[in-house]
Design a protein around this motif. Sequence first.
Motif, PDB file in Angstrom:
ATOM      1  N   ILE A 178       0.848  -1.204   0.000  1.00 60.20           N
ATOM      2  CA  ILE A 178       0.000   0.000   0.000  1.00 60.20           C
ATOM      3  C   ILE A 178       0.880   1.250   0.000  1.00 60.20           C
ATOM      4  O   ILE A 178       0.632   2.203  -0.749  1.00 60.20           O
ATOM      5  N   SER A 179       1.926   1.249   0.812  1.00 58.87           N
ATOM      6  CA  SER A 179       2.832   2.392   0.900  1.00 58.87           C
ATOM      7  C   SER A 179       3.535   2.642  -0.431  1.00 58.87           C
ATOM      8  O   SER A 179       3.660   3.785  -0.872  1.00 58.87           O
ATOM      9  N   SER A 180       3.976   1.580  -1.070  1.00 63.98           N
ATOM     10  CA  SER A 180       4.689   1.742  -2.342  1.00 63.98           C
ATOM     11  C   SER A 180       3.748   2.263  -3.436  1.00 63.98           C
ATOM     12  O   SER A 180       4.128   3.119  -4.221  1.00 63.98           O
ATOM     13  N   ARG A 181       2.495   1.757  -3.464  1.00 67.40           N
ATOM     14  CA  ARG A 181       1.526   2.267  -4.449  1.00 67.40           C
ATOM     15  C   ARG A 181       1.207   3.724  -4.178  1.00 67.40           C
ATOM     16  O   ARG A 181       1.094   4.523  -5.101  1.00 67.40           O
ATOM     17  N   SER A 182       1.096   4.074  -2.900  1.00 67.16           N
ATOM     18  CA  SER A 182       0.805   5.454  -2.525  1.00 67.16           C
ATOM     19  C   SER A 182       1.958   6.373  -2.924  1.00 67.16           C
ATOM     20  O   SER A 182       1.742   7.461  -3.451  1.00 67.16           O
ATOM     21  N   SER A 183       3.180   5.922  -2.690  1.00 65.57           N
ATOM     22  CA  SER A 183       4.362   6.714  -3.049  1.00 65.57           C
ATOM     23  C   SER A 183       4.422   6.944  -4.554  1.00 65.57           C
ATOM     24  O   SER A 183       4.750   8.044  -5.013  1.00 65.57           O
ATOM     25  N   SER A 184       4.119   5.905  -5.315  1.00 64.06           N
ATOM     26  CA  SER A 184       4.117   6.027  -6.783  1.00 64.06           C
ATOM     27  C   SER A 184       3.099   7.052  -7.228  1.00 64.06           C
ATOM     28  O   SER A 184       3.372   7.889  -8.090  1.00 64.06           O
ATOM     29  N   LYS A 185       1.894   7.008  -6.642  1.00 67.68           N
ATOM     30  CA  LYS A 185       0.843   7.948  -7.005  1.00 67.68           C
ATOM     31  C   LYS A 185       1.260   9.371  -6.639  1.00 67.68           C
ATOM     32  O   LYS A 185       1.072  10.302  -7.415  1.00 67.68           O
ATOM     33  N   SER A 187       4.312  10.553  -6.301  1.00 67.03           N
ATOM     34  CA  SER A 187       5.384  11.030  -7.196  1.00 67.03           C
ATOM     35  C   SER A 187       4.823  11.417  -8.579  1.00 67.03           C
ATOM     36  O   SER A 187       5.324  12.353  -9.192  1.00 67.03           O
ATOM     37  N   ASN A 188       3.793  10.717  -9.019  1.00 66.98           N
ATOM     38  CA  ASN A 188       3.167  11.081 -10.307  1.00 66.98           C
ATOM     39  C   ASN A 188       2.429  12.414 -10.240  1.00 66.98           C
ATOM     40  O   ASN A 188       2.275  13.099 -11.236  1.00 66.98           O
ATOM     41  N   ASP A 189       1.959  12.760  -9.034  1.00 67.43           N
ATOM     42  CA  ASP A 189       1.224  14.004  -8.854  1.00 67.43           C
ATOM     43  C   ASP A 189       2.144  15.212  -8.816  1.00 67.43           C
ATOM     44  O   ASP A 189       1.687  16.345  -8.935  1.00 67.43           O
TER      45      ASP A 189
END
Length: 190
Positions: A178-185, A187-189
Amino acid sequence: MKKITLLLIVALSACSSPNVVRNSIVNDFRGIAFGSSLSSDMQYESTYAEGYDRIKSYTKHNEELAFGHIEVQKIIYSYFDGKLYSVDITVGEDARCLNAKSLADGLSEKYGSQLEQIIPNAELNNKFYLRKFRNLHISVMCNTVFSKKGMAETYVSISEPRLYEVAKQYGDSVLNDISSRSSSKISNDF
């Protein structure tokens, strides 16, 4: 051969002697064995958190929310892959941690070994009792840190260590995902 037979007879008679204390391993809470499957008298409470679908919490229908004179707010039975691995009891307000001491004494009596008292912060009158058996880990915590009103609150946790560790590893892996998916999102923002 006669000596072995005689020793065996003496050993067996000693085992049946009323002075011999048997060390029976208690591995249940209110009759529900740790590692057992979900029973029909359980009511679904919640999934630990989003994505943690293998860890589910339940309450027991019509359960007495008291231990002797001590009333409790809630008793939660946690299951990992349908097997009981932990019981968490919220006692609530406990002015001078007296309920914590009484519960620790009662648990010591039931499970056959004294819980060790640890005082993490003497100034706050916090108390923590712990006993780790091969088959169970028991803790009673009374502290002011989690209290909303500045008053001490008591919590009890009883868990089967092997299942608890597997559930913890599963929880950690879900949290990392969950943390890694959140970080990816995030960084995309940017």
